[in-house]
Design a protein around this motif. Structure first.
Motif, PDB file in Angstrom:
ATOM      1  N   ILE A 168      38.856   4.824 -38.988  1.00  8.40           N
ATOM      2  CA  ILE A 168      37.572   4.666 -39.704  1.00  8.40           C
ATOM      3  C   ILE A 168      37.763   4.660 -41.302  1.00  8.40           C
ATOM      4  CG2 ILE A 168      34.966   5.296 -39.999  1.00  8.40           C
ATOM      5  CD1 ILE A 168      35.358   6.450 -37.117  1.00  8.40           C
ATOM      6  N   THR A 169      37.068   3.643 -41.858  1.00 11.83           N
ATOM      7  CA  THR A 169      36.990   3.573 -43.148  1.00 11.83           C
ATOM      8  C   THR A 169      35.415   3.389 -43.796  1.00 11.83           C
ATOM      9  OG1 THR A 169      38.081   2.426 -45.155  1.00 11.83           O
ATOM     10  CG2 THR A 169      37.533   1.101 -43.388  1.00 11.83           C
ATOM     11  N   VAL A 170      35.224   3.121 -45.141  1.00  9.94           N
ATOM     12  CA  VAL A 170      34.030   2.924 -45.500  1.00  9.94           C
ATOM     13  C   VAL A 170      33.838   1.616 -46.293  1.00  9.94           C
ATOM     14  CG1 VAL A 170      34.878   3.987 -47.805  1.00  9.94           C
ATOM     15  CG2 VAL A 170      32.273   3.976 -47.156  1.00  9.94           C
ATOM     16  N   ALA A 171      32.702   0.888 -46.238  1.00  8.61           N
ATOM     17  CA  ALA A 171      32.712  -0.508 -46.691  1.00  8.61           C
ATOM     18  C   ALA A 171      31.396  -0.400 -47.768  1.00  8.61           C
ATOM     19  CB  ALA A 171      32.202  -1.295 -45.738  1.00  8.61           C
ATOM     20  N   GLY A 172      31.337  -1.291 -48.700  1.00  6.66           N
ATOM     21  CA  GLY A 172      30.197  -1.737 -49.550  1.00  6.66           C
ATOM     22  C   GLY A 172      30.036  -0.671 -50.485  1.00  6.66           C
ATOM     23  N   ASP A 173      28.810  -0.233 -50.787  1.00  6.56           N
ATOM     24  CA  ASP A 173      28.547   0.635 -51.878  1.00  6.56           C
ATOM     25  C   ASP A 173      28.230   1.917 -50.929  1.00  6.56           C
ATOM     26  OD1 ASP A 173      28.660  -1.011 -53.809  1.00  6.56           O
ATOM     27  OD2 ASP A 173      26.596  -1.657 -53.644  1.00  6.56           O
ATOM     28  N   ASN A 174      28.592   2.052 -49.798  1.00  2.63           N
ATOM     29  CA  ASN A 174      28.436   3.427 -48.921  1.00  2.63           C
ATOM     30  C   ASN A 174      29.264   4.377 -49.729  1.00  2.63           C
ATOM     31  OD1 ASN A 174      26.514   2.140 -46.923  1.00  2.63           O
ATOM     32  ND2 ASN A 174      28.213   0.837 -46.658  1.00  2.63           N
ATOM     33  N   TRP A 175      28.788   5.737 -49.677  1.00  2.00           N
ATOM     34  CA  TRP A 175      29.531   6.681 -50.099  1.00  2.00           C
ATOM     35  C   TRP A 175      30.761   7.086 -49.118  1.00  2.00           C
ATOM     36  CZ3 TRP A 175      27.603   9.212 -54.698  1.00  2.00           C
ATOM     37  CH2 TRP A 175      28.529  10.206 -54.938  1.00  2.00           C
ATOM     38  N   PRO A 176      31.875   7.345 -49.927  1.00  2.31           N
ATOM     39  CA  PRO A 176      32.073   7.743 -51.337  1.00  2.31           C
ATOM     40  C   PRO A 176      32.738   6.520 -52.230  1.00  2.31           C
ATOM     41  CG  PRO A 176      34.113   8.516 -50.148  1.00  2.31           C
ATOM     42  CD  PRO A 176      32.921   7.715 -49.327  1.00  2.31           C
ATOM     43  N   SER A 177      32.537   5.267 -52.005  1.00  2.00           N
ATOM     44  CA  SER A 177      33.043   3.979 -52.592  1.00  2.00           C
ATOM     45  C   SER A 177      32.867   4.097 -54.049  1.00  2.00           C
ATOM     46  CB  SER A 177      32.334   2.670 -52.004  1.00  2.00           C
ATOM     47  OG  SER A 177      32.566   2.625 -50.768  1.00  2.00           O
ATOM     48  N   GLN A 178      31.910   4.837 -54.482  1.00  2.00           N
ATOM     49  CA  GLN A 178      31.513   4.808 -55.955  1.00  2.00           C
ATOM     50  C   GLN A 178      32.493   5.511 -56.703  1.00  2.00           C
ATOM     51  OE1 GLN A 178      29.639   5.709 -53.393  1.00  2.00           O
ATOM     52  NE2 GLN A 178      27.511   4.791 -53.664  1.00  2.00           N
ATOM     53  N   VAL A 179      33.149   6.625 -56.040  1.00  4.32           N
ATOM     54  CA  VAL A 179      34.045   7.298 -56.668  1.00  4.32           C
ATOM     55  C   VAL A 179      35.566   6.529 -57.070  1.00  4.32           C
ATOM     56  CG1 VAL A 179      36.013   9.053 -56.564  1.00  4.32           C
ATOM     57  CG2 VAL A 179      33.295   9.538 -55.554  1.00  4.32           C
ATOM     58  N   PHE A 180      35.727   5.550 -56.012  1.00  3.08           N
ATOM     59  CA  PHE A 180      36.883   4.848 -56.172  1.00  3.08           C
ATOM     60  C   PHE A 180      36.705   3.649 -57.175  1.00  3.08           C
ATOM     61  CE2 PHE A 180      37.305   6.607 -52.000  1.00  3.08           C
ATOM     62  CZ  PHE A 180      38.688   7.002 -52.036  1.00  3.08           C
ATOM     63  N   SER A 181      35.397   3.214 -57.050  1.00  3.34           N
ATOM     64  CA  SER A 181      35.110   1.917 -57.907  1.00  3.34           C
ATOM     65  C   SER A 181      35.196   2.358 -59.540  1.00  3.34           C
ATOM     66  CB  SER A 181      33.625   1.493 -57.683  1.00  3.34           C
ATOM     67  OG  SER A 181      33.742   0.925 -56.397  1.00  3.34           O
ATOM     68  N   LEU A 182      34.730   3.662 -59.582  1.00  4.61           N
ATOM     69  CA  LEU A 182      34.685   4.207 -61.046  1.00  4.61           C
ATOM     70  C   LEU A 182      36.207   4.144 -61.623  1.00  4.61           C
ATOM     71  CD1 LEU A 182      33.337   5.934 -63.233  1.00  4.61           C
ATOM     72  CD2 LEU A 182      34.150   8.010 -62.116  1.00  4.61           C
ATOM     73  N   CYS A 183      36.943   4.148 -60.970  1.00  7.48           N
ATOM     74  CA  CYS A 183      38.563   4.387 -61.503  1.00  7.48           C
ATOM     75  C   CYS A 183      39.114   2.867 -61.580  1.00  7.48           C
ATOM     76  CB  CYS A 183      39.232   5.519 -60.651  1.00  7.48           C
ATOM     77  SG  CYS A 183      38.568   6.973 -60.462  1.00  7.48           S
ATOM     78  N   GLY A 184      38.465   1.922 -61.040  1.00  6.50           N
ATOM     79  CA  GLY A 184      39.267   0.634 -61.009  1.00  6.50           C
ATOM     80  C   GLY A 184      39.723   0.233 -59.549  1.00  6.50           C
ATOM     81  N   GLY A 185      39.257   0.996 -58.551  1.00  4.57           N
ATOM     82  CA  GLY A 185      39.790   0.834 -57.013  1.00  4.57           C
ATOM     83  C   GLY A 185      39.085  -0.118 -56.501  1.00  4.57           C
ATOM     84  N   GLN A 186      39.689  -1.258 -55.794  1.00  2.00           N
ATOM     85  CA  GLN A 186      39.191  -2.432 -55.110  1.00  2.00           C
ATOM     86  C   GLN A 186      39.336  -2.096 -53.652  1.00  2.00           C
ATOM     87  OE1 GLN A 186      40.492  -6.141 -56.677  1.00  2.00           O
ATOM     88  NE2 GLN A 186      38.944  -6.028 -58.157  1.00  2.00           N
ATOM     89  N   ASN A 187      38.346  -1.772 -52.946  1.00  2.13           N
ATOM     90  CA  ASN A 187      38.352  -1.694 -51.248  1.00  2.13           C
ATOM     91  C   ASN A 187      38.721  -2.760 -50.705  1.00  2.13           C
ATOM     92  OD1 ASN A 187      38.096  -0.835 -48.841  1.00  2.13           O
ATOM     93  ND2 ASN A 187      35.652  -0.107 -49.053  1.00  2.13           N
ATOM     94  N   ILE A 188      39.598  -2.644 -49.680  1.00  3.33           N
ATOM     95  CA  ILE A 188      40.014  -3.828 -49.079  1.00  3.33           C
ATOM     96  C   ILE A 188      39.066  -4.306 -47.625  1.00  3.33           C
ATOM     97  CG2 ILE A 188      42.652  -3.629 -49.483  1.00  3.33           C
ATOM     98  CD1 ILE A 188      42.976  -2.273 -46.675  1.00  3.33           C
TER      99      ILE A 188
END
Length: 274
Positions: A168-188
């Motif tokens: 299971i993974t996370v999508a969109g702006d659901n927590w904790p996507s914000q943490v990865f986005s802050l660092c320049g991460g792009q969620n596949i």
């Protein structure tokens, strides 16, 4: 300070009556942790299962778990304030508690900034708000530092493995996507229509992540992915990292530690590609 003032304007009815309270019950691990950070730890009389930080929280009576809340016991304890996880605690029972006259503070941070704002809001119930204000300021300063350091860095595609079986993974702006986005991460899997989708190894391979993240509770086990070494850049380059789960998955002041950890790993990946 202007941000904090805006938050109070948005919730005038609730905070107009906010004042120090004597007894508090917390119905989720993240609200328990937030209460201690806001200077309310000495007022907590009960909490949910898995409320294990700080150490003092482990000795609190348990009145909630993943199955629900202990209504009769909560009513018997007569807390001045109940801290609840909006969307996580059962709506029917929470509505009933409000109907019985209990004051409920709902927490469900949607952004990293919301963590600091929530601390300040909770500080309104402390005997003095200084601890909450200090911790909120420290959080914002560390957050601003990370944001400034990574705002122009090369994006890095990642896969966050929230659980192993099923995957299971996370999508969109659901927590904790914000943490990865802050660092320049792009969620596949950012564009998935499901907040926390179940995915297959094949779906991960097709999207070619440069990094695979797991947590200490659901580690991204390299052995699971080793058969795909030639197909997955993250495996081939040994870019499989484990992040502390409580830091990452609970929206609390310790989330900034998760952000610092994730940023460090993504910077390591960028450097290895130079």
């Amino acid at each position: 300070m202007r941000f904090a003032a805006l938050c109070l304007l948005l919730f005038p009815a609730f905070f107009a009556s906010a004042q120090p309270v004597k007894t508090i019950i917390s119905l989720s691990p993240h609200t328990t942790e937030m209460a201690y950070a806001a200077g309310l730890g000495d007022k907590l009389i009960a909490a949910s299962d898995y409320s294990d930080y700080p150490e003092a929280a482990k000795s609190l009576e348990r009145v909630a778990n993943y199955r629900g809340i202990k209504m009769e016991r909560i009513v018997a304890l007569q807390p001045d304030l109940i801290l609840a996880w909006e969307g996580g605690n059962p709506t029917r029972e929470m509505t009933r508690l409000e109907q019985l006259g209990f004051k409920v503070f709902y927490s469900n941070p949607k952004s990293l900034e919301d963590i600091a704002a929530t601390l300040e809001q909770l500080g309104q119930f402390a005997n003095t708000p200084e601890q909450a204000q200090h911790n909120a300021q420290d959080f914002r300063q560390r957050l601003d530092k990370l944001r400034l350091a990574h705002k122009e860095k090369q994006p890095v595609s990642y896969f966050y493995q929230l659980s192993t079986s099923p995957i299971i993974t996370v999508a969109g702006d659901n927590w904790p996507s914000q943490v990865f986005s802050l660092c320049g991460g792009q969620n596949i899997f950012a564009n998935s229509t499901v907040a926390y989708p179940q995915v297959s190894q094949e779906q991960v391979i097709i999207r070619q992540p440069e990094v695979i993240f797991g947590t200490s509770h659901a580690a991204a086990d390299p052995s699971v992915w080793n058969n795909w070494r030639e197909q997955l850049p993250a495996v081939e380059k040994q870019h499989i990292f484990t992040v502390t789960s409580d830091w990452l998955n609970r929206p609390t002041p310790r989330t900034i530690k998760a952000a610092e950890e994730v940023c460090q790993y993504l910077d390591q990946v960028r450097e290895s590609d130079l």
